[in-house]
Design an enzyme around this catalytic site. Structure first.
Site, short mmCIF file in Angstrom:
data_model
loop_
_atom_site.label_atom_id
_atom_site.label_comp_id
_atom_site.label_asym_id
_atom_site.label_seq_id
_atom_site.Cartn_x
_atom_site.Cartn_y
_atom_site.Cartn_z
N ALA A 199 -17.65 5.07 -62.91
CA ALA A 199 -16.80 6.19 -62.47
C ALA A 199 -17.41 7.51 -62.90
O ALA A 199 -17.90 7.63 -64.03
CB ALA A 199 -15.40 6.04 -63.06
N CYS A 224 -8.66 6.23 -61.38
CA CYS A 224 -9.16 7.34 -60.55
C CYS A 224 -8.23 7.66 -59.39
O CYS A 224 -8.63 8.30 -58.42
CB CYS A 224 -10.57 7.06 -60.04
SG CYS A 224 -11.77 6.71 -61.34
#
Length: 215
Positions: free
Chosen positions: A143, A174
């Protein structure tokens, strides 16, 4: 050729690591410090980015406390992320102008570093146009989330080597509800030493960013 140094904070709490990162960032801004790659592995923590939505935290304070997971607001972009043992967090602190990079190009380069690392372990990754990060199918293995101040980057990319993936169930990772999270271990790579992944990152970063790494 630009040069960049490495600072390895090893296993530490997120708040302490970020205080060090801020100090390095300020020194870089004053040109008192070389651009720096900060490595860290964190005790369990959910970081809440500037784009976070409260509903994406799926656990109560009691549940988080029982699991030993802290919550930390951060000044990067993006939604909520989880960091914990077995995940390598990499925060390059560098002057974008010195590398002739836009913010978009910089993020794509970070992703490219991870894609190249994964290929050496037989893991074939890709990008998804509408989302950041590095993906294996519909599951994210790395990420990205950055901040830029005075043209100098903070935060960076987290690589799921062998974290406790069940901890991601406490958030919508996210902010993406329809996709999952994976790790190198889940994909069949066993007995992975994070120190080896750090060396892999240094090797590929130096190639992608055309820079000399000073260890």
């Amino acid at each position: 050729m630009n040069s960049i140094q490495v600072v390895d904070l090893a296993l530490t709490d997120y708040a302490s690591a970020y205080a060090i990162q801020l100090s390095i960032h300020q020194a870089c801004y004053r040109r008192e410090n070389a651009d720096t790659i900060v490595f860290q592995e964190n005790y369990p923590v959910i970081t809440v980015g500037r784009g976070s939505i409260d509903e994406h935290l799926l656990a109560s304070p009691h549940q988080l406390a029982s699991a030993g997971i802290a919550v930390q607001p951060v000044d990067r972009g993006g939604d909520m992320s989880y960091h914990g043992p077995g995940q390598l967090v990499v925060s390059p602190i560098l002057h974008l102008r010195d590398f002739n990079l836009t913010v978009h190009q910089y993020v794509r380069n970070l992703e490219e570093v991870v894609i190249r690392i994964m290929e050496t372990y037989g893991i074939h990754c890709h990008r998804i146009d509408e989302y950041s990060g590095v993906w294996v199918g519909d599951e994210k293995i790395a990420a990205t989330g950055i901040a830029v101040e005075h043209g100098i980057t903070r935060h960076g990319i987290s690589i799921n080597v062998n974290p406790d993936l069940s901890h991601f169930s406490y958030i919508v990772p996210c902010g993406i509800k329809e996709k999952g999270v994976t790790s190198m271990r889940k994909l069949g790579v066993e007995a992975i030493d994070l120190n080896r992944i750090k060396q892999d990152f240094i090797r590929e970063f130096s190639q992608v960013f055309s820079t000399e790494i000073i260890q």
